[in-house]
Structures are given as C-alpha cells and as structure tokens.
Design a protein around this motif. Structure first.
Motif, PDB file in Angstrom:
ATOM      1  N   GLY A 297     -29.988 -27.223  41.047  1.00 44.98           N
ATOM      2  CA  GLY A 297     -28.873 -27.905  41.717  1.00 44.98           C
ATOM      3  C   GLY A 297     -28.359 -27.207  42.941  1.00 44.98           C
ATOM      4  N   VAL A 298     -29.097 -26.246  43.461  1.00 47.38           N
ATOM      5  CA  VAL A 298     -28.672 -25.523  44.666  1.00 47.38           C
ATOM      6  C   VAL A 298     -29.362 -26.153  45.862  1.00 47.38           C
ATOM      7  CG1 VAL A 298     -28.597 -23.309  45.857  1.00 47.38           C
ATOM      8  CG2 VAL A 298     -28.338 -23.385  43.356  1.00 47.38           C
ATOM      9  N   MET A 299     -28.588 -26.758  46.733  1.00 50.96           N
ATOM     10  CA  MET A 299     -29.143 -27.391  47.921  1.00 50.96           C
ATOM     11  C   MET A 299     -29.162 -26.381  49.078  1.00 50.96           C
ATOM     12  SD  MET A 299     -30.045 -30.412  47.046  1.00 50.96           S
ATOM     13  CE  MET A 299     -30.467 -29.718  45.438  1.00 50.96           C
ATOM     14  N   ALA A 303     -26.095 -23.777  50.304  1.00 47.91           N
ATOM     15  CA  ALA A 303     -26.264 -22.339  50.107  1.00 47.91           C
ATOM     16  C   ALA A 303     -26.197 -21.590  51.428  1.00 47.91           C
ATOM     17  CB  ALA A 303     -27.599 -22.064  49.405  1.00 47.91           C
ATOM     18  N   VAL A 304     -26.844 -22.148  52.455  1.00 50.38           N
ATOM     19  CA  VAL A 304     -26.826 -21.507  53.768  1.00 50.38           C
ATOM     20  C   VAL A 304     -25.411 -21.487  54.321  1.00 50.38           C
ATOM     21  CG1 VAL A 304     -27.572 -21.713  56.158  1.00 50.38           C
ATOM     22  CG2 VAL A 304     -29.225 -21.994  54.296  1.00 50.38           C
ATOM     23  N   ALA A 305     -24.703 -22.603  54.126  1.00 54.86           N
ATOM     24  CA  ALA A 305     -23.337 -22.680  54.637  1.00 54.86           C
ATOM     25  C   ALA A 305     -22.445 -21.645  53.955  1.00 54.86           C
ATOM     26  CB  ALA A 305     -22.780 -24.086  54.425  1.00 54.86           C
ATOM     27  N   SER A 306     -22.664 -21.463  52.650  1.00 54.12           N
ATOM     28  CA  SER A 306     -21.832 -20.498  51.919  1.00 54.12           C
ATOM     29  C   SER A 306     -22.164 -19.063  52.305  1.00 54.12           C
ATOM     30  CB  SER A 306     -22.027 -20.684  50.404  1.00 54.12           C
ATOM     31  OG  SER A 306     -21.647 -21.985  50.014  1.00 54.12           O
ATOM     32  N   GLY A 307     -23.445 -18.799  52.596  1.00 53.83           N
ATOM     33  CA  GLY A 307     -23.880 -17.453  52.991  1.00 53.83           C
ATOM     34  C   GLY A 307     -24.002 -16.510  51.811  1.00 53.83           C
TER      35      GLY A 307
END
Length: 922
Positions: A297-299, A303-307
């Motif tokens: 469930g990790v898009m 994930a990139v946006a969260s860092g």
C-alpha cells in the motif's frame, strides 16, 4: 558516509585522517608501479572506514575500480559479494585457464556442471584480476566485509594472500575480525583525536557550543565521526547540555542506531514501510523495492513526497546512509510487519531468475512449519551445492529443517544439513544437525547414516580416537541397507583406527569385514578392504596376494573413487613393498586431484608422492612437492603433518633441523591421538641417528616405531633401521628378532626392494662366507630398483664389513661408491660416515657436499618454479599448480635467473643439472 564537513566530496578534507590517507596513497602508488598491496581497515561502526575507502576510490587516478559490499541478509547466498566484485569483468573470462573458467562460471550459475572446488574458484578470481591488472592498475574495495557470505570471504582471503607482483590494491573495511581475512595486513581505524573531533563537531553545529558541552560530546562519542555527525542532530543546545549523556549506558553503535530510530519514528507510515522493504531487500534493486512496497500500500508519489530524512537514497541502487540504518529499521519493525515485507518481496521476485532469494524471502515470511517452502529451500540447497556454495547449502537446509513438521523428513533434512556443513568445514554445525537427525530418526537406516556422519565429523575435525569406533558401528548398521556404503565405511573406519593406533578397534573392524559376504564382482575397494582385513587377521603371507591384486586395481581407479577414498586405498602398494606401483599410483592420483580442482584433498596426495620420491633419493623433487603441499595447505587452511619434511631432514642427516621437527611432531601427534604420526616421527629419528652413527638412540627410536604392529607401512620400514642400530650397538639378539619379523614381511612381497632390504639386513647379522654373498645380492637387487638411498646404504654396510675383515682394497671400492652416491643425493650424515670409513682404510678423502647450485641458491618455492618451467610448463600452468598468478610466477622467475646467472628459460636445464627430475608430469 562522509566524515568531513557536510557537502564535502568523498575523500576530501577528512578530519584527522592524514596518516591513514597517506598510507592508502602509498599503496596506490605501489599498485600503479606493479606491486600488489592488501589492507584490512578495521574499526567500530561509524568510525570512518567507508570514508577512507571512498578516499582510495577518488584518489585512484588512472586505475580501474571494482567494488563489493557485504550485506547481512545475503550472508547465506554463496558468492553473492564475489559476483558484485567480478560482474564487470565476466567478459574477460575467456582469458582464464579452462578449468578455472569452468569453476567460476559454475559458481556464478552461468553454466551447469559438477560442484566446483571453492579454491579452484579462488584461483580463477586471482587469474581474472591479474589479467585485468596487466592492462590497467586495479583497485578492489570490499566494504562491510564482516557481512560477506562465507564463500566470497574464503575466495577473497585466498586471493589476498597470493597477490604479490600484480598492479592490484585490495582494501577491505570490517567492524570486527573476519576469520577468512585473519593474518592480512591490518590498520585499526579508531576515533578522531580531540582536536579533530572538535573541528568536525563544530562543522555541523549551527551555533558555537559551550566548551564543556562540546568536550562532553567528544568524550562520550570517543571521537567516532558518525556519532559526532548523527547524535547532535535535531537536538537543541539545552537538550545536548542536559540530556545527551542519558544514553551513556549503551554501546556507541546502539546509541547511533537509536539516533537513527528517533529519526525514523518521525517519518510517515508510508516512509517507514518503504524503509522496511528496502531493509529486507538485499539486492538494492529500485524496481523490486517499489513493486513490493506497492503491495503493502505504499505509493511512490506519497513516499517520495514524505521523504526519508536522508536515511535512504534511491538511484541506480537503493542504499542506506549507513548499515546501522538498515539494522535499526529491520529490528524496530514488528515480526508481523517483517513477515509482510518478506512476503511482498517473494511475490515480486522472479522465480525463474532468482529462485533462491525468493525461497529465502518465503522462509522469512513463514510464521510456522511450511512444507512447500521447506521443499523450495531444499531445491535452493541443491543449486548452492551445484555451484560450490557448501555453506549456503547448509544454511538453506537448516532453514528448511526449521520449517519441517514431519519427524521423518526432519531427520532426512538434518542429515543433509549435517553433510553440507561437514563439507563446508563447519564441524560444530555438522554435529548439531547429526544430533537432530539421531533424535528424530524414524528408521534404522536414518540412524545408521547419522552415526556415519558423526564418525566422519570426528575424523575430519582432528583424527581423534572417537572416529574409528563410530565408523565401525555405522558400517555394521549400514550392512542390511547398503552393502557398498557399508564396505566404504569399514575402509574409512580402518584408516581412522590406523591413524589413531587403536589395535583393538582394528581387530574388530577386520573381524567384521571377514564376516561379510564376498562381493560378486569385487571392486578395487573390496580388494583393498579384504587385503587389509587378511593382513590383521592372518598375517602378511595370507594377505599379500590380495593386496598385490588391490595395488594393481588401485593404480587405475576411476576419478570419482580417487576423490572419495583414493588416499586410503593407495596404501595397498606400499603394504607389499611395490615401489613401482606406489610411484605410478601416487603420481596419477596427484594429477587427478589437480585436474579436478580438489585443492582441499591435494596436500595429503602430494605428501604420499613426496615420501615416494624421497625413497628414490630425489630430494629436489620432494622438496618442491613439500613446498607445493605447504602452499596448498595454507591456501585451503588445512594443516598437514610434516611427514615428508621429517624424512627429508632425517635422510639429509641435519640433526638440528631434524631433531626439532621430530620432537614437535611427536608432541603434536601424541596430543591429537595420532599414533601413526608418532610412529612416522620415530622412524625418521631412527634414520637420522643411524646416519649419525649414534646407534643407541637409533635403536631406541626404531624399537618404539616397530612396536606399532597394526600399522602396515612405516612400522615395517623401521625394522631395517632397528636391525642396523641393534647390530652396530652390540645387541645381536634384538637384531635377529627384528630380522625374523622383517622376513615375514619381505619374503611374501617378493619385490626387488623387499628382498634387497632383507638380504642387506640378513648380511648384518650373519657371519662367515655367506655375508659376502648376501651383500652382493642386496646390491644387485636394490640396483634394479629406483631406491638409490637404500642401494647406497648397502654399499656402505658392505664396505664397513669388508674393512673390518681387513679387506681394505675391496672396502675402498664399496665405500667410494657409497660416498659418491650419498654426496650426489645430499645424504650428508651418511656421506660423512662413509668418508670416515674410507679414511680408516688409508685413503685420503676430501670432504664434499652436493654440488647442485639450485638447492643452495634458490628457495624451495623458487626451485619448484624453476623445475616446472624447465620441464616445459608455461607461467599460467605453473601459477595454476602453485596457486599464484602468472605475474607472480614471472616475478619469481626473474629472481631465479639472477641467482643462477642466466638470462632465459632455455638455460634452466643446464643451470639445474645438479637437481633431480621434476616431481610429477605436467
């Protein structure tokens, strides 16, 4: 992981590392100039090893760089790190000698074939790196070496110890000592000095710290660069002043890891899951990681946006800021989350391209017994064994065992795991699995195989007293199920009992063998086993015909049998005093073992051949073989007893060297329960002291050596020494009793060697007219053999007897022949004994020594190389024989030319004229 100011390029401005950088710089210069260098950088996590490796890489102008990284989760995958290092060079495999190339291709799964010997794989890597370095100097960097898979560590340790004259710098980074790298040049990387630590800390703090706070941080971090960079991160001045020392009870790596965990806890749930998948996926494949993450469930966009706060880098490969980040992420996750991550990774791993990693992920995802996964792990073990990854095969089987519920299958898998662990040299693991097999055995055959393994483990791990009784019990229990295996086990039991000198057990083994039903079509092993059994039960006369047939059959053993039990079967020829059979058999077996790349077995085969050459007086050939056996034993970490070296020093008559070696061998063999080793050392002592004319000491040693009557070789060969020493020492009764025992052995054998020694020994105790005839018979018989030392000793004894009879002219002829032969062979003590006798006849004799300049000028390894090159072997062929690269062979050859004052290979034959023939055919 930088240890300099944030934003600095790797290798630049390394605080406090001027000495380390200078040493690496000097090594790079040496590699560029054609000299090999090896270094292990060892230190705690975060101390700056990786930064120093990066410095080496950025400083390697004009050099080709290869890198590999040990990964904790890949430690069970055979040759994983080695493949990382060598993958860019696989197009150059065509330049590697064929047997080595096939071994390396099999290890990497490029081709199918018999499991390669791991040392042949290592030799292939040495050749590959050496060849590449001829075009351009080479830097090989291996970081986190403490997490190398064992197969890779063994190969790289082998290569590192053999680099000498190649343009290669090989540098390792490791937190703790790595068994396979012990003994290599090492540089301990410790924390920074206070002044450098303060400068580094100041470079990453935005506000000048209070001196007391700064000094406290430096003291608590012990100058560890990663700790100085990481622990203050995100802390206010107040927090650092008031609470930084609260973690002082933990080890520094734990504190750094906790710091990483604090940062991880601040990340989003998607980012934490992404980190967990990356930690569980050892390959560093971004596509694989994203596919598995999406199943959880990790898009990617989220994930990139969260860092990841700089803890994870995703480029061509997925890399963590530091290995402690990976371990922190993985250990902090719940067991349920770890299983989910591994299951997701298993589902996206291609079963055709990477079945072993898929099986490993499935095993890590299992929360209880799972037969389907256990079967997959068994298949992985089979693939690992096929590529020579014995330690990996054992690991797969161990995991398979854990997932097995059925007791019978558990026993079978435990047996397989024990066998793989034994082959890998992990005796403790092998014992544990054998115990599991015995505990879970469901039938008699499983129990018998478990007992067989316990016996094999006992023998392989030290040749101690436990092996033979265990193997005897195993053979007895195997009879109803597999008679061929039972017979092979009896032969192993007999060999183990002979080594240990266990007479009672030898009798039990031979009684059991004689009770077996006769083989319908006897194999060579059946002839050998029956011959040994008859020898113990009925004596030499009854056993000799069978042993003679066995010696003929063993000389043509199939390759697979040579590799399995050829070492113990080859003794049939020696037991019946058939020197020609011994030489032919041992020479062929050495060549078979070399061709098969079974380097682990090579030392014991070379040892038997070296002893045979010594019996011929070929000291140069034997010395070269001894050097080769030592090189093989060192390369494979398989210590061998110094039997050929013992006899060489005894025949030379060098008391200082020989006596020290004899005493140390007796002590070591006795402590290890190896009676055979003690007997061999005592035989050598008898030869040494007979040469020195110290007959009381010779008789004492020979009496002990001949007391081991169950041992069929050395104890018999020591009888002539006892006869000579006893007769010369005035104990004629002892000499005659020993002669009776000798005749019972030599008469049935009927070979020129046996009958010549018998005639010489009988002449010693005889009197009157028959003595002349006996000595002449001995000289004629021994003259028809290649046993030059024995022939020379017959001339000496005859000459001594003639002088004592007052027949000086005849004595001089015999003594002159003896003296000339002893000098040409290099038997210094016997030559001096002959010289004194000649002088006693009134002849003036100038003391001479053997004139072989090669023996005087060259080291054993140089002589070995010179002999092989003289006989037509190329540098690559010599390198393959001696576990060296062709460049190193050429380097040694240049030294040989300088010492012998020659300029080319074609001059070697003349320069080595005083040396005997090369030890074995090329």
């Amino acid at each position: 992981m930088p240890v300099g100011p944030v934003g600095s390029s790797p290798g630049k401005n390394l605080h406090g590392r001027a000495t380390e950088c200078a040493q690496l710089g000097q090594m790079l210069v040496a590699a560029r100039s054609g000299e090999s260098r090896v270094l292990v950088l060892r230190g705690d996590a975060g101390v700056g090893k990786s930064a120093l490796l990066d410095f080496a890489v950025t400083s390697a102008d004009g050099m080709r760089t290869l890198r590999a990284l040990g990964v904790e989760s890949e430690m069970e995958l055979a040759f994983a790190a080695l493949h990382q290092l060598c993958a860019p060079l696989l197009d150059r495999l065509t330049d590697v000698p064929a047997p080595q190339r096939v071994a390396l291709e099999t290890a990497f799964g490029v081709r199918a074939g018999a499991p390669p010997d791991r040392f042949l794989v290592a030799l292939a890597v040495l050749s590959l790196l050496s060849n590449v370095s001829e075009e351009r100097p080479l830097l090989c960097v291996v970081d986190d070496a403490h997490w190398l898979d064992r197969a890779s560590a063994q190969v790289l340790g082998f290569v590192a110890r053999r680099l000498l004259a190649e343009s290669i710098l090989l540098v390792f980074g490791a937190r703790q000592p790595v068994q396979e790298l012990l003994g290599l040049p090492e540089l301990e990387v410790s924390g920074l000095r206070e002044v450098d630590a303060r400068a580094l800390l100041d470079s990453v703090t935005h506000t000048r710290l209070d001196r007391r706070i700064r000094d406290r941080i430096v003291a608590e971090t012990k100058g560890n660069p990663l700790a100085l960079l990481e622990l203050p991160r995100g802390r206010s001045m107040t927090q650092m002043a008031g609470g930084f020392g609260l973690l002082h009870a933990s080890a520094l790596p734990d504190r750094i890891e906790q710091s990483f965990l604090n940062r991880i806890e601040e990340l989003s749930e998607e980012s934490q899951l992404l980190l967990l998948v990356a930690a569980a996926e050892p390959v560093g494949d971004p596509a694989l990681m994203w596919q598995a993450a999406e199943r959880l469930g990790v898009m990617p966009d989220a994930a990139v946006a969260s860092g990841t706060d700089g803890l994870l880098s995703i480029d061509e490969r997925v890399t963590f800021r530091h290995p402690l980040v990976r371990s922190a992420v993985y250990r902090a996750a719940t067991a349920e989350d770890r299983r989910a991550a591994h299951l997701a990774l298993a589902e996206v791993t291609d079963e055709r391209l990477d079945p072993d990693r898929r099986a490993w992920h499935l095993a890590s995802a299992a929360d209880g017994p799972d037969e389907a996964v256990a079967v997959e792990l068994e298949r992985s073990a089979e693939r690992a064994q096929a590529t020579g990854g014995l330690a990996a095969a054992a690991a797969f089987l161990q995991r398979s065992l854990i997932l097995t519920a059925d007791a019978s299958r558990r026993a079978d898998r435990a047996l397989a795991a024990a066998g793989a662990s034994l082959q890998a040299g992990d005796f403790d693991a092998a014992r544990r699995f054998a115990e599991v097999a015995e505990r879970d055995e469901q039938d008699e055959f499983q129990g018998a195989r478990a007992l067989l393994l316990r016996g094999q483990i006992a023998f392989s791990s030290g040749l101690g007293g436990d092996a033979a009784p265990l193997l005897l019990m195993a053979a007895t229990r195997l009879e109803p199920f597999d008679m061929k295996l039972a017979r092979e086990t009896y032969l192993m039991a007999w060999g183990a009992a002979i080594f240990a000198g266990q007479g009672e057990v030898i009798v039990q083994i031979c009684d059991a063998v004689r009770a077996l039903p006769p083989a319908e079509v006897p194999r060579p092993i059946d002839l050998v086993l029956d011959g040994y059994a008859r020898l113990t039960a009925s004596g030499r006369a009854a056993a000799t015909p069978t042993l003679q047939r066995a010696a003929t059959a063993v000389a043509q053993l199939p390759v697979e049998d040579v590799l399995r039990w050829g070492w113990v079967a080859a003794g049939a020829g020696a037991a019946v005093w058939d020197h020609e059979a011994m030489l032919a058999t041992y020479t062929r077996q050495v060549q078979i073992v070399r061709d098969a790349g079974a380097l682990g077995q090579l030392p014991i085969h070379i040892t038997t051949l070296a002893v045979t050459l010594l019996g011929m007086g070929d000291f140069a050939g034997a010395a070269a073989l001894i050097a080769e056996a030592d090189a093989a034993a060192a390369a494979t970490s398989s210590p061998i007893a110094p039997y050929p070296a013992l006899w060489l020093e005894a025949l030379r008559g060098r008391e200082a060297e020989g006596a020290a070696l004899i005493v140390s061998t007796i002590d070591q063999a006795g402590a290890a329960g190896q009676r055979h080793g003690v007997t061999t050392a005592l035989w050598a002592a008898a030869v040494l002291y007979n040469g020195l004319a110290r007959y009381e000491e010779a008789a004492s040693a020979a009496r002990e050596a001949t007391a081991n009557t169950y041992e069929p070789w050395v104890s018999a060969w020591a009888l002539p020494e006892l006869i000579e020493a006893a007769e010369r020492g005035g104990d004629s009764a002892l000499a005659r009793e020993a002669l009776e025992r000798l005749t019972a052995i030599t008469a049935p054998a009927g070979t020129d060697w046996a009958l010549g020694i018998e005639a010489r020994s009988r002449a010693l105790v005889s009197s009157g007219t028959e003595t002349d005839g006996l000595y002449c018979d001995a000289i004629e018989l021994l003259g028809r053999t290649q046993m030059r030392p024995e022939l020379a000793r017959a001339h000496l004894l005859y000459g001594e007897w003639l002088r004592r009879q007052g027949r000086r002219v005849e004595a001089r002829a015999q003594l002159r022949s003896a003296y000339d032969m002893f000098v040409s062979i290099g038997m210094e003590a016997f030559a001096e004994r002959a010289r004194r006798e000649l002088m006693a006849t009134g002849e003036t004799v100038r003391k001479r020594t053997a004139g072989a300049s090669a023996s005087d000028e060259l080291t054993p390894q140089e002589l070995q190389i010179a002999l092989l090159v003289r006989d037509g072997l190329s540098n690559p062929e010599v390198g393959a024989r001696l576990f060296l690269s062709p460049r190193t062979v050429e380097w040694h050859l240049r030294k040989v030319f300088a010492k012998l004052s020659i300029t080319s290979r074609r001059h070697l034959r003349d320069a080595l004229e005083g040396s005997d023939r090369a030890p074995t055919p090329g």
